[in-house]
Design a protein around this motif. Structure first.
Motif, PDB file in Angstrom:
ATOM      1  N   UNK A 185       2.799   6.087  -2.845  1.00  0.00           N
ATOM      2  CA  UNK A 185       3.936   7.020  -2.837  1.00  0.00           C
ATOM      3  C   UNK A 185       3.842   8.100  -3.927  1.00  0.00           C
ATOM      4  N   UNK A 186       3.484   7.749  -5.175  1.00  0.00           N
ATOM      5  CA  UNK A 186       3.361   8.808  -6.193  1.00  0.00           C
ATOM      6  C   UNK A 186       2.322   9.864  -5.817  1.00  0.00           C
ATOM      7  N   UNK A 187       1.242   9.441  -5.166  1.00  0.00           N
ATOM      8  CA  UNK A 187       0.207  10.388  -4.740  1.00  0.00           C
ATOM      9  C   UNK A 187       0.740  11.292  -3.628  1.00  0.00           C
ATOM     10  N   UNK A 188       1.466  10.705  -2.698  1.00  0.00           N
ATOM     11  CA  UNK A 188       2.013  11.475  -1.581  1.00  0.00           C
ATOM     12  C   UNK A 188       3.045  12.495  -2.054  1.00  0.00           C
ATOM     13  N   UNK A 201      14.384  10.967   1.624  1.00  0.00           N
ATOM     14  CA  UNK A 201      14.352   9.541   1.958  1.00  0.00           C
ATOM     15  C   UNK A 201      13.466   8.777   0.980  1.00  0.00           C
ATOM     16  N   UNK A 202      12.324   9.366   0.651  1.00  0.00           N
ATOM     17  CA  UNK A 202      11.375   8.650  -0.211  1.00  0.00           C
ATOM     18  C   UNK A 202      11.880   8.557  -1.646  1.00  0.00           C
ATOM     19  N   UNK A 203      12.661   9.537  -2.078  1.00  0.00           N
ATOM     20  CA  UNK A 203      13.308   9.426  -3.391  1.00  0.00           C
ATOM     21  C   UNK A 203      14.332   8.296  -3.376  1.00  0.00           C
ATOM     22  N   UNK A 238       0.817  -1.201   0.000  1.00  0.00           N
ATOM     23  CA  UNK A 238       0.000   0.000   0.000  1.00  0.00           C
ATOM     24  C   UNK A 238       0.863   1.268   0.000  1.00  0.00           C
ATOM     25  N   UNK A 239       1.989   1.225   0.719  1.00  0.00           N
ATOM     26  CA  UNK A 239       2.893   2.373   0.757  1.00  0.00           C
ATOM     27  C   UNK A 239       3.507   2.618  -0.616  1.00  0.00           C
ATOM     28  N   UNK A 264      -5.700  16.197  -2.443  1.00  0.00           N
ATOM     29  CA  UNK A 264      -6.833  15.932  -3.344  1.00  0.00           C
ATOM     30  C   UNK A 264      -6.779  14.495  -3.851  1.00  0.00           C
ATOM     31  N   UNK A 265      -5.583  14.064  -4.272  1.00  0.00           N
ATOM     32  CA  UNK A 265      -5.420  12.705  -4.804  1.00  0.00           C
ATOM     33  C   UNK A 265      -5.704  11.641  -3.744  1.00  0.00           C
ATOM     34  N   UNK A 266      -5.231  11.874  -2.517  1.00  0.00           N
ATOM     35  CA  UNK A 266      -5.463  10.911  -1.435  1.00  0.00           C
ATOM     36  C   UNK A 266      -6.946  10.834  -1.080  1.00  0.00           C
ATOM     37  N   UNK A 267      -7.615  11.971  -1.107  1.00  0.00           N
ATOM     38  CA  UNK A 267      -9.047  11.981  -0.801  1.00  0.00           C
ATOM     39  C   UNK A 267      -9.827  11.249  -1.883  1.00  0.00           C
ATOM     40  N   UNK A 268      -9.418  11.440  -3.130  1.00  0.00           N
ATOM     41  CA  UNK A 268     -10.071  10.727  -4.246  1.00  0.00           C
ATOM     42  C   UNK A 268      -9.876   9.220  -4.096  1.00  0.00           C
ATOM     43  N   UNK A 269      -8.677   8.818  -3.690  1.00  0.00           N
ATOM     44  CA  UNK A 269      -8.398   7.391  -3.506  1.00  0.00           C
ATOM     45  C   UNK A 269      -9.218   6.823  -2.355  1.00  0.00           C
TER      46      UNK A 269
END
Length: 208
Positions: A26-29, A74-76, A21-22, A36-41
């Protein structure tokens, strides 16, 4: 001590390890319009494929919490890792995000690793809960059921990363980029992965 003054949260029960799930979110985060993207998901369930919206919302909340606990670089770096190293990296994120998991790990798991038994069971974590509760009123206010769920979530995470087998025996983690954590100045994480001192020294030599 109320909730605002306590460094602890029982939120780890809201999702578990959440590796796939992470990676999916990640692209949305990382997007400029992430909220907006997280709320849509959360509403539409296009990516996560978690049937219940309440469960989706919890998972998204915890992944966001973990994402925000780490610096953006870190996420990159995370994206460049292979899958097995990503699993270890997510374990690092969880220890950084949830103080209860960090305390369980340092005060129980690492000590058990250096003992004769080399095993961790829920009863061991409950003893640590007693220690924490004596110093933190917020944790002391948690129900027995909440404490049980937090302990179970932590043990499940250890199993997911390969540190705990079915017989509750501990194993050191395997990772191809331990040098990454040394380069970032977090050598404690190598100890948290249950590496022996000589193994850590050998990895340090590769950085010289």
């Amino acid at each position: 001590m109320n909730k605002k003054n306590s460094p602890y949260t029982a939120a780890i029960t809201g999702g578990g390890f959440l590796f796939e799930e992470t990676v999916t979110l990640l692209p949305l985060l990382q997007a400029a319009n992430s909220e907006i993207l997280l709320n849509e998901e959360k509403v539409n369930n296009h990516l996560l494929q978690i049937n219940a919206e309440r469960s989706r919302a919890k998972a998204i909340l915890e992944i966001k919490r973990r994402y925000e606990a780490m610096p953006a670089y870190f996420w990159n770096d995370f994206l460049e890792m292979n899958d097995s190293d990503k699993v270890v990296a997510l374990f690092y994120v969880i220890l950084k995000t949830y103080k209860i998991c960090f305390d369980f790990h340092v005060n129980v798991t690492m000590k058990k690793w250096n003992s004769i038994s080399r095993s961790v069971k829920k009863e061991d974590l409950m003893m640590e809960f007693n220690e924490i509760s004596a110093k933190d009123e917020f944790v002391d206010s948690w129900s027995d059921n909440t404490k049980d769920r937090v302990a179970s979530a932590y043990l499940t995470i250890l199993r997911k990363v390969g540190m705990l087998d079915r017989e509750s025996h501990l194993n050191a983690l395997v990772c191809s980029n331990f040098s990454y954590y040394l380069a970032k100045g977090v050598s404690w994480f190598l100890e948290a992965c249950l590496l022996q001192p000589y193994e850590i020294e050998n990895i340090k030599k590769t950085l010289l």
